[in-house]
Write an enzyme that holds these catalytic residues in place. Structure first.
Site, mmCIF file in Angstrom:
data_model
loop_
_atom_site.group_PDB
_atom_site.id
_atom_site.type_symbol
_atom_site.label_atom_id
_atom_site.label_comp_id
_atom_site.label_asym_id
_atom_site.label_seq_id
_atom_site.Cartn_x
_atom_site.Cartn_y
_atom_site.Cartn_z
ATOM 1 N N ASP A 1 -9.443 11.642 9.933
ATOM 2 C CA ASP A 1 -8.649 11.438 8.597
ATOM 3 C C ASP A 1 -9.124 9.540 8.952
ATOM 4 O O ASP A 1 -8.443 8.395 7.889
ATOM 5 C CB ASP A 1 -7.220 10.929 9.004
ATOM 6 C CG ASP A 1 -5.650 11.241 7.204
ATOM 7 O OD1 ASP A 1 -6.885 11.779 6.272
ATOM 8 O OD2 ASP A 1 -5.415 10.429 7.194
ATOM 9 N N ALA B 1 3.474 7.481 3.981
ATOM 10 C CA ALA B 1 4.836 6.607 3.317
ATOM 11 C C ALA B 1 3.853 5.096 2.426
ATOM 12 O O ALA B 1 3.595 5.156 2.247
ATOM 13 C CB ALA B 1 4.164 5.738 5.265
ATOM 14 N N VAL C 1 4.250 1.084 2.658
ATOM 15 C CA VAL C 1 3.800 0.001 3.377
ATOM 16 C C VAL C 1 3.973 -1.825 2.594
ATOM 17 O O VAL C 1 3.589 -1.623 1.636
ATOM 18 C CB VAL C 1 2.087 -0.080 3.954
ATOM 19 C CG1 VAL C 1 2.119 -1.644 4.415
ATOM 20 C CG2 VAL C 1 1.998 1.136 4.343
ATOM 21 N N GLY D 1 0.896 -1.467 -0.031
ATOM 22 C CA GLY D 1 0.234 -0.146 -0.517
ATOM 23 C C GLY D 1 0.871 1.626 0.156
ATOM 24 O O GLY D 1 2.106 1.350 0.417
ATOM 25 N N GLY E 1 0.641 5.829 0.874
ATOM 26 C CA GLY E 1 -0.148 6.592 1.233
ATOM 27 C C GLY E 1 0.933 8.041 0.892
ATOM 28 O O GLY E 1 1.431 7.814 0.225
HETATM 29 N N1 LIG Z 1 -1.944 -2.867 9.315
HETATM 30 C C1 LIG Z 1 -2.024 -2.672 7.259
HETATM 31 N N2 LIG Z 1 -2.028 -4.129 6.953
HETATM 32 C C2 LIG Z 1 -2.186 -4.342 5.657
HETATM 33 N N3 LIG Z 1 -2.483 -3.249 4.845
HETATM 34 C C3 LIG Z 1 -1.780 -1.960 5.538
HETATM 35 C C4 LIG Z 1 -2.116 -1.842 6.659
HETATM 36 N N4 LIG Z 1 -1.635 -0.331 7.354
HETATM 37 C C5 LIG Z 1 -1.273 0.270 5.983
HETATM 38 N N5 LIG Z 1 -1.722 -1.033 4.522
HETATM 39 C C6 LIG Z 1 -1.819 -0.232 3.087
HETATM 40 O O1 LIG Z 1 -1.052 0.828 2.920
HETATM 41 C C7 LIG Z 1 -1.742 1.565 3.071
HETATM 42 C C8 LIG Z 1 -1.444 2.663 3.151
HETATM 43 O O2 LIG Z 1 -0.983 3.501 4.475
HETATM 44 P P1 LIG Z 1 -0.883 4.100 5.870
HETATM 45 O O3 LIG Z 1 -1.096 3.810 6.603
HETATM 46 O O4 LIG Z 1 -2.844 4.783 5.637
HETATM 47 O O5 LIG Z 1 -0.338 5.331 4.978
HETATM 48 P P2 LIG Z 1 -0.307 7.103 5.227
HETATM 49 O O6 LIG Z 1 -0.215 7.129 6.895
HETATM 50 O O7 LIG Z 1 0.609 7.532 4.447
HETATM 51 O O8 LIG Z 1 -1.844 7.674 3.991
HETATM 52 C C9 LIG Z 1 -3.524 1.755 2.933
HETATM 53 O O9 LIG Z 1 -4.203 2.540 2.241
HETATM 54 C C10 LIG Z 1 -3.460 -0.111 2.675
HETATM 55 O O10 LIG Z 1 -3.015 -0.055 1.470
HETATM 56 MG MG LIG Z 2 -3.668 6.535 4.529
#
Ligand SMILES: Nc1ncnc2c1ncn2[C@@H]1O[C@H](COP(=O)(O)OP(=O)(O)O)[C@@H](O)[C@H]1O
Ligand SMILES: [Mg+2]
Length: 171
Positions: A139, A44, A46, A39, A41
């Site tokens: 958010d 970050a 992931v 994923g 964002g």
């Molecule tokens: N714990 C997790 N398990 C599976 N996928 C995740 C997890 N955390 C984040 N993701 C994936 O990664 C993407 C970006 O993570 P996120 O925490 O929303 O980042 P940001 O803070 O940059 O928005 C999410 O939209 C999701 O698709």
């Molecule tokens: Mg996010």
């Protein structure tokens, strides 16, 4: 005892995450064969490491690095609640979370996957819990909720220490 997720440390050194302005998604530089991006964002990217599939590594851009500590602190305050991933630790530019299987609600809309009402109720309960911990559930949008076996999981908690409302759907 050394935690299992430490196995990913060397692989993660090959990855650099670059942030952009105007809420654009981050860019990933570098590569490691055993890391898969699950994923992206605006703060970050992931990743999952082949040998430790139950964990993910949320790697922050240099710009968003301050949010690493914030997000860790928030996750620590939410740790009794089943609507959020578990936090396992931190690295120099990442945090280690439970891998949450499923699809985001955003992907549900794109792929025509029906969203059960239960998921919306779960998000409501998650929001109540956040408030009960003296935090502000900000958010929470379609990319920050995962549909998992008919239930909801809320990710991305770094803004819960801020006051006020979100300035609208931004991501
Ligand atoms: N714990 C997790 N398990 C599976 N996928 C995740 C997890 N955390 C984040 N993701 C994936 O990664 C993407 C970006 O993570 P996120 O925490 O929303 O980042 P940001 O803070 O940059 O928005 C999410 O939209 C999701 O698709
Ligand atoms: Mg996010």
């Amino acid at each position: 005892m050394i935690p299992e997720w430490k196995l990913a440390e060397e692989a993660l050194k090959n990855i650099k995450v670059i942030g952009h302005n105007n809420n654009q998604p981050v860019t990933i530089l570098g590569f490691a064969e055993d890391l898969t991006c699950v994923g992206i964002g605006t703060d970050a990217a992931v990743f999952r490491f082949d040998k430790t599939p139950n964990y993910v590594f949320k790697v922050y851009s240099g710009k968003a690095l301050k949010k690493k500590e914030v997000e860790k602190d928030v996750y620590e305050r939410l740790k009794q609640c089943c609507y959020f991933p578990q936090l396992y630790g931190t690295g120099p530019n990442y945090i280690i979370l439970s891998f949450e299987q499923g699809v985001t609600l955003y992907d549900c809309l794109l792929q025509g996957i029906p969203i059960p009402e239960q998921v919306i109720q779960d998000v409501e309960e998650a929001r109540e819990f956040v408030r009960s911990q003296g935090l502000n559930p900000r958010d929470i949008h379609l990319k920050n909720v995962i549909l998992q076996n008919g239930r909801g999981k809320v990710i991305d908690v770094s803004e819960y220490i801020k006051e006020g409302n979100d300035p609208g759907l931004r991501k």
